[in-house]
Design an enzyme around this catalytic site. Structure first.
Site, PDB file in Angstrom:
ATOM      1  N   GLU A  65      57.955  76.678  36.173  1.00  0.00           N
ATOM      2  CA  GLU A  65      57.591  75.277  36.362  1.00  0.00           C
ATOM      3  C   GLU A  65      56.091  75.048  36.377  1.00  0.00           C
ATOM      4  O   GLU A  65      55.599  74.046  35.856  1.00  0.00           O
ATOM      5  CB  GLU A  65      58.199  74.740  37.664  1.00  0.00           C
ATOM      6  CG  GLU A  65      57.879  73.278  37.898  1.00  0.00           C
ATOM      7  CD  GLU A  65      58.626  72.667  39.057  1.00  0.00           C
ATOM      8  OE1 GLU A  65      58.589  71.429  39.178  1.00  0.00           O
ATOM      9  OE2 GLU A  65      59.245  73.415  39.840  1.00  0.00           O
ATOM     10  N   ASP A  82      61.909  79.015  39.149  1.00  0.00           N
ATOM     11  CA  ASP A  82      61.433  77.848  39.891  1.00  0.00           C
ATOM     12  C   ASP A  82      61.020  78.347  41.266  1.00  0.00           C
ATOM     13  O   ASP A  82      61.873  78.739  42.072  1.00  0.00           O
ATOM     14  CB  ASP A  82      62.520  76.782  40.012  1.00  0.00           C
ATOM     15  CG  ASP A  82      61.969  75.445  40.468  1.00  0.00           C
ATOM     16  OD1 ASP A  82      60.872  75.432  41.056  1.00  0.00           O
ATOM     17  OD2 ASP A  82      62.628  74.416  40.235  1.00  0.00           O
ATOM     18  N   ILE A  84      59.758  76.910  43.961  1.00  0.00           N
ATOM     19  CA  ILE A  84      60.305  76.089  45.049  1.00  0.00           C
ATOM     20  C   ILE A  84      61.059  74.934  44.406  1.00  0.00           C
ATOM     21  O   ILE A  84      60.447  73.977  43.927  1.00  0.00           O
ATOM     22  CB  ILE A  84      59.218  75.550  46.004  1.00  0.00           C
ATOM     23  CG1 ILE A  84      58.396  76.688  46.603  1.00  0.00           C
ATOM     24  CG2 ILE A  84      59.859  74.715  47.112  1.00  0.00           C
ATOM     25  CD1 ILE A  84      57.269  76.212  47.527  1.00  0.00           C
ATOM     26  N   ASP A  85      62.370  75.028  44.374  1.00  0.00           N
ATOM     27  CA  ASP A  85      63.176  73.911  43.882  1.00  0.00           C
ATOM     28  C   ASP A  85      63.504  73.040  45.090  1.00  0.00           C
ATOM     29  O   ASP A  85      64.248  73.452  45.981  1.00  0.00           O
ATOM     30  CB  ASP A  85      64.454  74.413  43.209  1.00  0.00           C
ATOM     31  CG  ASP A  85      65.219  73.270  42.576  1.00  0.00           C
ATOM     32  OD1 ASP A  85      64.599  72.454  41.885  1.00  0.00           O
ATOM     33  OD2 ASP A  85      66.448  73.179  42.804  1.00  0.00           O
ATOM     34  N   THR A  87      60.609  70.800  46.278  1.00  0.00           N
ATOM     35  CA  THR A  87      59.273  70.831  46.888  1.00  0.00           C
ATOM     36  C   THR A  87      59.102  69.741  47.944  1.00  0.00           C
ATOM     37  O   THR A  87      58.499  69.979  48.999  1.00  0.00           O
ATOM     38  CB  THR A  87      58.186  70.694  45.799  1.00  0.00           C
ATOM     39  OG1 THR A  87      58.270  71.818  44.912  1.00  0.00           O
ATOM     40  CG2 THR A  87      56.799  70.642  46.409  1.00  0.00           C
ATOM     41  N   ASP A 210      65.051  74.466  36.635  1.00  0.00           N
ATOM     42  CA  ASP A 210      65.850  73.885  37.716  1.00  0.00           C
ATOM     43  C   ASP A 210      67.270  74.437  37.719  1.00  0.00           C
ATOM     44  O   ASP A 210      67.843  74.674  38.789  1.00  0.00           O
ATOM     45  CB  ASP A 210      65.933  72.359  37.568  1.00  0.00           C
ATOM     46  CG  ASP A 210      64.606  71.666  37.734  1.00  0.00           C
ATOM     47  OD1 ASP A 210      63.832  72.077  38.613  1.00  0.00           O
ATOM     48  OD2 ASP A 210      64.337  70.704  36.979  1.00  0.00           O
TER      49      ASP A 210
END
Length: 263
Positions: A65, A82, A84-85, A87, A210
């Site tokens: 990302e 990802d 931190i999916d 955030t 994601d």
């Protein structure tokens, strides 16, 4: 070390660091707007994951990302990460966020891992070997009646309150299901469908990092995933997502609610 073993070790280390993370006032930045955020920890975590992967598998490609793609999709294995999916959840709640890592080879899934960081729940699946949450095997819901289904969406505003053309079908679906809930993380919501805690997931905007790990987990648990129009979900492009616990539930939703794209 095999790729799966490496991925599990890296994801667990990243999660341990994030559980201890604290945000300073200048640690949060806007990307496209005040609802699209990034933190120093998104970048630190992605750097950590990239470094660990490339140290062991320097010929692999990485799609993430926060940084440009390293390598090309023509290489033997492609990792989708990802850091931190969820955030916004990380910033405001310090829960309901995930580290997500998926690996594919020539368009075929190898494995996916999604760590619910604060709950220390690792959802994981290898192709052909079933799906698991820690040591518990996952099985998607077999519910098929619309009025019994629990629908998750990561973005209530975009999905239902600011719908694009075709969005009226999603509003009808929301009224007809048992309830609508939102975690705010595509990866965790797909894992909820994989575990039978939800029956449907709708995302009107989702990127490969994601969903490309969680979709493996979902499918290994018996669930199905597609674009909102019922077509295949692209591997390397942003798109819409419609996931269900069973093919029958997916087909019923598409038949009754139009199968429109909502972008």
């Amino acid at each position: 070390m095999e790729r799966f073993e490496l991925a599990e070790a890296l994801v667990r280390q990243a999660g341990a660091a994030l559980r201890q993370a604290r945000l300073e006032a200048d640690s949060v930045r806007c990307k496209s707007g005040h609802q699209d955020l990034v933190t120093v920890w998104d970048r630190k975590t992605e750097q950590f994951l990239r470094k660990g992967i490339l140290e062991h598998f320097p010929a692999d490609a990485i799609v993430g990302e926060e940084y440009p793609t390293e390598g090309t999709a023509s290489q033997e294995a492609v990792w989708y990460i990802d850091p931190i999916d969820g955030t916004t959840n990380f910033i405001n709640q310090h829960r309901n966020y995930a580290v997500s890592v998926g690996c594919w080879r020539q368009g075929k899934p190898l494995f996916g891992l999604v760590l619910d960081v604060e709950e220390d729940r690792l959802y994981h699946a290898r192709a052909g070997q079933g799906a698991w949450c820690n040591e518990r095997r996952l099985a998607a819901s077999r519910r098929r009646n619309i009025e019994e289904l629990l629908l998750f969406t990561p973005d209530v505003l975009r999905t239902f309150l600011q719908p694009a053309p075709g969005g009226e079908d999603l509003l009808r679906l929301a009224r007809d299901v048992r309830a609508v809930r939102s975690i705010g993380s595509v990866a965790l919501e797909l894992c909820a469908v994989a575990g039978g805690e939800a029956d449907l997931c709708v995302a009107t905007r989702s990127c490969p990092w994601d969903h490309n790990a969680a979709r493996i987990i979902l499918q290994e648990a018996g669930g199905v995933i597609a674009a909102l129009d019922g077509g295949p979900l692209p591997l390397n492009e942003p798109g819409t997502v419609l996931a269900a616990g069973s093919p029958e539930a997916l087909d019923l939703v598409l038949k009754r609610y139009g199968g429109h794209e909502n972008e």
